[in-house]
Design a protein around this motif. Structure first.
Motif, PDB file in Angstrom:
ATOM      1  N   LEU A  37      48.828  37.495  50.838  1.00 47.75           N
ATOM      2  CA  LEU A  37      48.917  38.314  49.631  1.00 47.75           C
ATOM      3  C   LEU A  37      47.576  38.961  49.344  1.00 47.75           C
ATOM      4  N   MET A  38      47.633  40.257  49.044  1.00 48.53           N
ATOM      5  CA  MET A  38      46.441  40.998  48.642  1.00 48.53           C
ATOM      6  C   MET A  38      46.676  41.590  47.258  1.00 48.53           C
ATOM      7  N   GLY A  39      45.824  41.253  46.330  1.00 47.47           N
ATOM      8  CA  GLY A  39      45.875  41.856  45.010  1.00 47.47           C
ATOM      9  C   GLY A  39      45.014  43.105  44.991  1.00 47.47           C
ATOM     10  N   LEU A  40      45.549  44.186  44.462  1.00 49.07           N
ATOM     11  CA  LEU A  40      44.820  45.451  44.375  1.00 49.07           C
ATOM     12  C   LEU A  40      44.629  45.839  42.918  1.00 49.07           C
ATOM     13  N   GLU A  41      43.425  46.262  42.591  1.00 45.87           N
ATOM     14  CA  GLU A  41      43.112  46.767  41.254  1.00 45.87           C
ATOM     15  C   GLU A  41      42.198  47.969  41.378  1.00 45.87           C
ATOM     16  N   ILE A  42      42.305  48.861  40.430  1.00 46.51           N
ATOM     17  CA  ILE A  42      41.526  50.085  40.460  1.00 46.51           C
ATOM     18  C   ILE A  42      40.153  49.906  39.823  1.00 46.51           C
ATOM     19  N   GLU A  43      39.954  48.780  39.144  1.00 45.62           N
ATOM     20  CA  GLU A  43      38.698  48.513  38.449  1.00 45.62           C
ATOM     21  C   GLU A  43      37.918  47.432  39.182  1.00 45.62           C
ATOM     22  N   GLN A  44      36.703  47.754  39.612  1.00 46.50           N
ATOM     23  CA  GLN A  44      35.912  46.854  40.445  1.00 46.50           C
ATOM     24  C   GLN A  44      35.613  45.522  39.751  1.00 46.50           C
ATOM     25  N   ALA A  55      36.125  41.729  41.315  1.00 48.89           N
ATOM     26  CA  ALA A  55      35.042  40.763  41.443  1.00 48.89           C
ATOM     27  C   ALA A  55      35.401  39.437  40.782  1.00 48.89           C
ATOM     28  N   LEU A  56      36.017  39.505  39.608  1.00 52.99           N
ATOM     29  CA  LEU A  56      36.434  38.289  38.918  1.00 52.99           C
ATOM     30  C   LEU A  56      37.501  37.538  39.708  1.00 52.99           C
ATOM     31  N   ALA A  57      38.460  38.280  40.257  1.00 48.98           N
ATOM     32  CA  ALA A  57      39.571  37.656  40.975  1.00 48.98           C
ATOM     33  C   ALA A  57      39.116  36.966  42.253  1.00 48.98           C
ATOM     34  N   ARG A  58      38.070  37.468  42.866  1.00 47.19           N
ATOM     35  CA  ARG A  58      37.629  36.893  44.137  1.00 47.19           C
ATOM     36  C   ARG A  58      37.181  35.441  44.014  1.00 47.19           C
ATOM     37  N   ALA A  59      36.958  34.986  42.799  1.00 48.64           N
ATOM     38  CA  ALA A  59      36.587  33.580  42.594  1.00 48.64           C
ATOM     39  C   ALA A  59      37.719  32.626  42.955  1.00 48.64           C
ATOM     40  N   VAL A  60      38.968  33.121  42.991  1.00 50.35           N
ATOM     41  CA  VAL A  60      40.099  32.251  43.311  1.00 50.35           C
ATOM     42  C   VAL A  60      40.665  32.541  44.700  1.00 50.35           C
ATOM     43  N   GLU A  61      39.967  33.328  45.495  1.00 46.43           N
ATOM     44  CA  GLU A  61      40.443  33.602  46.847  1.00 46.43           C
ATOM     45  C   GLU A  61      40.510  32.326  47.683  1.00 46.43           C
ATOM     46  N   GLU A  62      41.433  32.340  48.611  1.00 48.37           N
ATOM     47  CA  GLU A  62      41.599  31.251  49.573  1.00 48.37           C
ATOM     48  C   GLU A  62      42.241  31.846  50.811  1.00 48.37           C
ATOM     49  N   PRO A  63      42.332  31.095  51.908  1.00 49.46           N
ATOM     50  CA  PRO A  63      42.950  31.656  53.104  1.00 49.46           C
ATOM     51  C   PRO A  63      44.346  32.216  52.800  1.00 49.46           C
ATOM     52  N   GLY A  64      44.542  33.473  53.085  1.00 45.59           N
ATOM     53  CA  GLY A  64      45.828  34.121  52.834  1.00 45.59           C
ATOM     54  C   GLY A  64      45.912  34.858  51.523  1.00 45.59           C
ATOM     55  N   LEU A  65      44.974  34.623  50.605  1.00 44.92           N
ATOM     56  CA  LEU A  65      44.968  35.264  49.289  1.00 44.92           C
ATOM     57  C   LEU A  65      43.640  35.994  49.115  1.00 44.92           C
ATOM     58  N   SER A  66      43.719  37.322  48.934  1.00 50.79           N
ATOM     59  CA  SER A  66      42.501  38.118  48.805  1.00 50.79           C
ATOM     60  C   SER A  66      42.699  39.200  47.749  1.00 50.79           C
ATOM     61  N   PHE A  67      41.604  39.804  47.332  1.00 54.27           N
ATOM     62  CA  PHE A  67      41.633  40.839  46.304  1.00 54.27           C
ATOM     63  C   PHE A  67      40.720  41.987  46.715  1.00 54.27           C
ATOM     64  N   GLU A  68      41.221  43.219  46.528  1.00 56.82           N
ATOM     65  CA  GLU A  68      40.475  44.404  46.936  1.00 56.82           C
ATOM     66  C   GLU A  68      40.648  45.515  45.909  1.00 56.82           C
ATOM     67  N   LEU A  69      39.745  46.480  45.979  1.00 50.71           N
ATOM     68  CA  LEU A  69      39.840  47.684  45.167  1.00 50.71           C
ATOM     69  C   LEU A  69      40.907  48.579  45.771  1.00 50.71           C
ATOM     70  N   GLY A  70      41.857  49.063  44.949  1.00 50.85           N
ATOM     71  CA  GLY A  70      42.898  49.918  45.484  1.00 50.85           C
ATOM     72  C   GLY A  70      43.883  50.355  44.425  1.00 50.85           C
ATOM     73  N   GLY A  71      44.628  51.408  44.753  1.00 49.02           N
ATOM     74  CA  GLY A  71      45.628  51.952  43.849  1.00 49.02           C
ATOM     75  C   GLY A  71      46.895  52.297  44.580  1.00 49.02           C
ATOM     76  N   PHE A  72      47.553  53.354  44.147  1.00 45.75           N
ATOM     77  CA  PHE A  72      48.860  53.714  44.692  1.00 45.75           C
ATOM     78  C   PHE A  72      48.816  54.081  46.174  1.00 45.75           C
TER      79      PHE A  72
END
Length: 285
Positions: A80-87, A91-108
């Protein structure tokens, strides 16, 4: 939150879309997640390492992490990759990343490493105009893995009522209304949570208005089932919509309320998009 619609900002190297209010709460997306994992499990299991995208996960990553756990119960190799348009949110979400779960900057534009098998975009399009919806849907659907699905919709602040459209690469397929039957007075209570494509269409003469009116009438006729439980009353309402259509041999409900009793008892009502689509405009076809 952007209060009025603007043309989508398409700038090289920048996410496509507008920053949302970002409101989120633990377990808010449970209804759509349960529906996804229950009705579209094969979408996840028929692909190796299926990529799921939570688009616009909000100011906190809780619902993205919950979707990750729920999807992993069906497809243990899912990512699962979480995408948000606000950096700052990323950055806050990356504190809960684990193998298979990541967060990146992105939109539509869904600039993911590989085409996603599932995209959940919830409470993202509320700030846009109805005229923006076809283009946004097309942008995201074009990025799907073949056989994948896009689920776009809205829910209330704690997830008691929700509504969403399920799309494939070819366009919208179904509309689902989902509620806590104990906490609604009638099915049309979900009207204020209709997706942007439909929320302004809940007026006489529009198919979605007819759907909600028919559901309310069936709900009223099923009042006696409330003695057993509101779940049973909701299921009886869904069955009545199906049976009435079959008996009269007419559209839109004849044999086309989807899901069956097991889904109905959960407070769900799913119909083909053709039952609810706007009467005119680009989404009417």
């Amino acid at each position: 939150m952007v209060e009025k619609s603007r043309e989508l900002a398409v700038r090289p190297g920048r996410p496509v879309g507008h920053v949302t209010r970002g409101t989120t709460a633990a377990n808010r997306m449970r209804r759509v997640d349960r529906w996804l994992c229950g009705t579209h499990a094969s979408v996840l299991t028929r692909a190796a390492r299926p990529l799921v995208v939570d688009l616009g996960f909000g100011a906190a990553p809780w619902t993205a992490a919950e979707l990750f756990r729920r999807v992993r119960a069906v497809a243990p190799d899912a990512e699962l990759m979480g995408l948000e348009i606000e950096q700052a949110r990323v950055a806050l979400a990356r504190a809960v990343e684990e193998p298979g779960l990541s967060f990146e900057l992105g939109g539509f534009e869904l600039a993911t490493p590989r085409p996603p098998r599932v995209v959940r975009a919830f409470n993202v399009l509320r700030q846009y105009e109805e005229k923006d919806v076809p283009g946004i849907w097309a942008t995201m659907a074009a990025r799907l893995d073949p056989g994948g699905v896009l689920i776009e919709g809205t829910c209330d602040e704690v997830g008691r009522t929700a509504a969403w459209v399920c799309l494939g690469q070819e366009g919208p397929r179904t509309l689902t209304l989902a509620v806590n039957p104990w906490l609604v007075s009638r099915p049309s209570d979900v009207a204020e949570r209709l997706p942007k494509a439909l929320i302004h269409r809940n007026v006489p003469g529009e198919p979605v208005h007819r759907l909600l009116a028919e559901a309310d009438r069936a709900w009223d006729r099923a009042a006696a089932h409330g003695a057993f439980s509101p779940r049973q009353r909701w299921a009886a309402m869904a069955r009545a919509l199906t049976d009435a259509g079959l008996a009269l041999g007419r559209a839109p409900y004849g044999g086309r309320v989807l899901g069956g009793p097991a889904r109905w008892r959960l407070g769900e009502l799913t119909v083909p998009w053709s039952v609810a689509r706007p009467a005119d405009g680009p989404l009417a076809g």
